[in-house]
Each structure stands twice: as C-alpha cells, then as structure tokens.
Design an enzyme around this catalytic site. Structure first.
Site, short mmCIF file in Angstrom:
data_model
loop_
_atom_site.label_atom_id
_atom_site.label_comp_id
_atom_site.label_asym_id
_atom_site.label_seq_id
_atom_site.Cartn_x
_atom_site.Cartn_y
_atom_site.Cartn_z
N SER A 1 -1.68 -3.95 -1.72
CA SER A 1 -0.78 -5.11 -1.56
C SER A 1 -1.41 -6.43 -1.87
O SER A 1 -2.51 -6.48 -1.29
CB SER A 1 0.39 -5.05 -0.60
OG SER A 1 1.02 -6.45 -0.69
N TYR B 1 1.33 -5.37 8.60
CA TYR B 1 1.14 -4.64 7.23
C TYR B 1 0.35 -5.14 6.34
O TYR B 1 -0.59 -4.38 5.75
CB TYR B 1 2.61 -4.80 6.37
CG TYR B 1 2.57 -4.70 5.02
CD1 TYR B 1 2.88 -3.06 4.83
CD2 TYR B 1 2.65 -5.46 4.24
CE1 TYR B 1 3.29 -2.83 3.36
CE2 TYR B 1 2.71 -5.02 2.64
CZ TYR B 1 3.05 -3.59 2.60
OH TYR B 1 3.14 -3.47 1.07
N LYS C 1 -3.23 -3.28 4.87
CA LYS C 1 -3.46 -3.01 3.27
C LYS C 1 -4.84 -3.84 2.87
O LYS C 1 -5.37 -3.57 2.18
CB LYS C 1 -2.43 -3.74 2.42
CG LYS C 1 -0.89 -3.34 2.66
CD LYS C 1 -1.10 -1.92 1.93
CE LYS C 1 0.40 -1.41 1.50
NZ LYS C 1 0.38 -0.05 1.00
N1 LIG Z 1 7.84 -3.15 -3.58
C1 LIG Z 1 6.90 -4.07 -3.14
O1 LIG Z 1 7.46 -5.41 -3.42
C2 LIG Z 1 5.63 -3.90 -2.95
C3 LIG Z 1 4.46 -4.71 -2.94
C4 LIG Z 1 3.29 -4.38 -2.57
C5 LIG Z 1 2.97 -3.19 -2.21
N2 LIG Z 1 3.84 -2.27 -2.33
C6 LIG Z 1 3.20 -0.91 -2.00
O2 LIG Z 1 3.85 0.14 -3.11
C7 LIG Z 1 3.93 1.41 -2.53
C8 LIG Z 1 5.17 2.00 -2.68
O3 LIG Z 1 6.29 0.93 -2.31
P1 LIG Z 1 7.83 0.93 -3.04
O4 LIG Z 1 7.93 -0.53 -3.11
O5 LIG Z 1 7.71 1.82 -4.26
O6 LIG Z 1 8.54 1.72 -1.97
P2 LIG Z 1 9.88 2.57 -1.95
O7 LIG Z 1 10.51 2.28 -3.14
O8 LIG Z 1 10.57 2.40 -0.61
O9 LIG Z 1 9.33 4.10 -2.03
C9 LIG Z 1 8.51 4.50 -1.01
C10 LIG Z 1 8.09 5.98 -1.24
O10 LIG Z 1 7.22 6.65 -0.23
C11 LIG Z 1 8.08 7.46 0.52
N3 LIG Z 1 7.64 7.58 1.96
C12 LIG Z 1 7.79 6.35 2.72
N4 LIG Z 1 7.12 6.54 3.84
C13 LIG Z 1 6.74 7.86 3.88
C14 LIG Z 1 5.90 8.97 4.67
N5 LIG Z 1 5.54 8.63 6.16
N6 LIG Z 1 5.67 10.16 4.16
C15 LIG Z 1 5.63 10.11 3.04
N7 LIG Z 1 6.43 9.47 1.96
C16 LIG Z 1 6.69 8.39 2.42
C17 LIG Z 1 9.64 7.22 0.22
O11 LIG Z 1 10.23 8.67 0.54
P3 LIG Z 1 10.77 8.94 1.80
O12 LIG Z 1 11.44 7.75 2.15
O13 LIG Z 1 12.05 10.13 1.40
O14 LIG Z 1 9.99 9.63 2.50
C18 LIG Z 1 9.60 6.92 -1.22
O15 LIG Z 1 9.25 7.75 -1.94
C19 LIG Z 1 3.71 1.02 -0.94
O16 LIG Z 1 2.30 1.48 -0.65
C20 LIG Z 1 3.96 -0.45 -0.74
O17 LIG Z 1 3.22 -0.82 0.57
C21 LIG Z 1 5.17 -2.58 -2.77
#
Ligand SMILES: NC(=O)c1ccc[n+]([C@@H]2O[C@H](COP(=O)([O-])OP(=O)(O)OC[C@H]3O[C@@H](n4cnc5c(N)ncnc54)[C@H](OP(=O)(O)O)[C@@H]3O)[C@@H](O)[C@H]2O)c1
Length: 255
Positions: free
Chosen positions: A144, A157, A161
């Site tokens: 991130s 967090y 990261k």
């Molecule tokens: N969205 C943003 O603005 C943003 C910005 C910077 C970085 N990121 C990074 O991008 C990545 C994905 O985030 P996203 O925004 O796509 O989130 P999301 O839409 O909430 O999806 C998260 C995914 O991870 C799974 N998950 C969560 N906790 C888990 C665990 N303990 N074990 C296995 N699976 C798990 C969830 O499914 P279940 O809940 O069913 O397990 C889901 O499939 C993360 O690393 C996040 O830190 C996101």
C-alpha cells in the site's frame, strides 16, 4: 521487438484473498491471460461464486491466510492438481485497528502483522519449497502507499505494509535468480476494504486528493500485478510499483 507480451499461458497462479476486490481482479486478469488460477479466502461460498465468475477453470479453496496448516493444504492441493506453482500473489490483508500507534491494542497489532507480513512470508516459504526453488517463478506482494507515509488512524496497518515492502526486497535478494519478488503499492481503490473512505459523497472529495482526479479501480492494480507476474517483467525484482493516481507526488501544502 513486438509489443509487451504479458501472457501467462499455462502458468499456475495462487492468489490469496482472490474472492473480492483487487485479488479477484488479479485472478481474472491472470486467468484470461492463460494462467491456471487457484483463489483462496475465508468464505467458501464467496470463493466458489468468484471462481465461477472468473471462469477459465479457476479453482478455489477456503483458507484463512494466517492458518499455516490451511496454507500448506492449498499449496499441496495445487501441486497435486496442477503440477507446479509459478506465480504467488500475496493479496489478503487486514486492518483491525484504527487509532494512534502509541495506543494500539497489542492483540490487534499482532493480528495485523500476522496477516499482512508473516502470512506473505509463510506462503512464499511454502511455494518456494514446493515448486519455485526447482522451477522458478514470480511472487507479487500487494502492499500500500501507506507503507511510505505516516497516518493518524492506520499507522499500524501502514507499518505492516512498510515491512512488507522490505520483505519484498529481502526475498528478492534471497530467491534470485530463480524467483522474482516484487510489490505493488496502491492508493485508495474502490473496494469493500476501503469503503469507509469513498462511499457516497466522500468519493468526489477523495478524488480531489489525487492529481489524476479519481480514485483507483481494481483493474488499475490488476494490470500491474499481471505485468509483474509475467515474463515481460523478467528483469525486475525487489521493486515496488506505486499505483496511486499521483497521490504521493502531489504538491505539498504551502507553509
Ligand atoms: N482498497 C484499497 O484502497 C487498498 C489500498 C491499498 C492497498 N490495498 C491492499 O489490497 C489488498 C486487497 O484489498 P481489497 O481492497 O481488494 O480488499 P477486499 O475487497 O476487502 O478483499 C479482500 C480479500 O481478502 C480476503 N481476506 C481477508 N482477510 C483474509 C484472511 N485472513 N485470510 C484469507 N483471505 C482473507 C477477503 O475474503 P474473506 O473476507 O471472505 O476472507 C477478500 O477476498 C490488501 O492487501 C490491501 O491491504 C487496498
């Protein structure tokens, strides 16, 4: 020299957290480009539906990313069903605590580091030992932009990261030349994870923060992960691609 060739024909990819958001978009991009994909997340029904939507024979397993036995099970099943693991995308993450780090609740701090830092290492160890040590491969860690900055609310967090970015460099050095290890660092992306930052009227204000005047879409991130996982990125390792609409290079406030 032809155009950039990012097909991942016949490569086997595991995407953690592949049932929603960025992980699902990454899995879909890899599958559409020829990879045989295994997605994981905690909820079996959501995983199953996502795999059906992704198509191209996408497989799924319900596994908490921080459950070492479940992780080993996914890696074993992938090896026995698909024969190798060429790509690992460490995408699942958590953010269970909001507030100053000095007041952080230590169990939630531990959970943050377990899921966001220890688990990517554990999955890398598993795929290295099962396949990549012999056959090579590529690992992409989803970090991130928070890994570069301080924050009033999500400092824990962000520190996890930031450590993931350095784990990326460390593993890249250790696993060369067989395995390339890179990271992406997204800014705000329109997923459930960050909904509290962009839902409803907040989106327009959030977009103003970015020189490119919009927040990220999952495909913005998936394209970069796909590139880093493919042979087109064959001379890149230990690096991070920042995908944030220019957020980190915006003009500082006048003082
Ligand atoms: N969205 C943003 O603005 C943003 C910005 C910077 C970085 N990121 C990074 O991008 C990545 C994905 O985030 P996203 O925004 O796509 O989130 P999301 O839409 O909430 O999806 C998260 C995914 O991870 C799974 N998950 C969560 N906790 C888990 C665990 N303990 N074990 C296995 N699976 C798990 C969830 O499914 P279940 O809940 O069913 O397990 C889901 O499939 C993360 O690393 C996040 O830190 C996101």
């Amino acid at each position: 020299m032809t155009g950039i060739e990012t097909n991942v024909d016949d490569k086997v990819a595991i995407v953690t957290g592949g049932s929603r958001g960025i992980g699902k978009a990454v899995a879909a991009a890899l599958a559409a480009s020829g990879a045989r994909v295994m997605i994981t997340s905690r909820k079996a029904d959501v995983c199953e539906a996502a795999a059906a939507e992704i198509g191209h024979g996408c497989r799924w397993r319900a596994a908490n990313v921080s459950d070492a036995d479940a992780a080993a099970g996914v890696v074993n099943d992938t090896m026995s069903e698909l024969g190798s693991i060429d790509i690992l995308v460490n995408n699942a993450a958590t953010n269970p605590y909001a507030g100053p780090v000095i007041e952080a609740d230590i169990p939630r701090w531990d959970k943050t580091f377990q899921v966001n830092l220890t688990s990517p290492l554990q999955w890398a160890q598993l795929v290295w030992n099962a396949s990549m040590k012999e056959n090579g491969g590529a690992i992409v860690n989803v970090a991130s932009v928070g890994g570069f900055v301080t924050s009033r609310y999500i400092g824990s967090y962000n520190i996890s990261k930031s450590a993931l970015l350095h784990l990326t460099r460390q593993l890249a050095a250790e696993l060369s030349p067989q395995v390339r290890v890179n990271a992406v660092a997204p800014g705000l992306v329109k997923t459930d994870f960050a909904k509290f930052l962009w839902e409803g009227e907040k989106e327009a204000a959030a977009a103003e923060h970015y020189p490119l005047r919009r927040i990220g879409e999952v495909d913005d991130i998936a394209k970069a992960v796909h590139y880093l996982a493919s042979d087109a990125a064959g001379w890149i390792t230990g690096q991070t691609i920042v995908l944030d609409g220019g957020g980190l290079i915006r003009f500082g406030e006048e003082i």
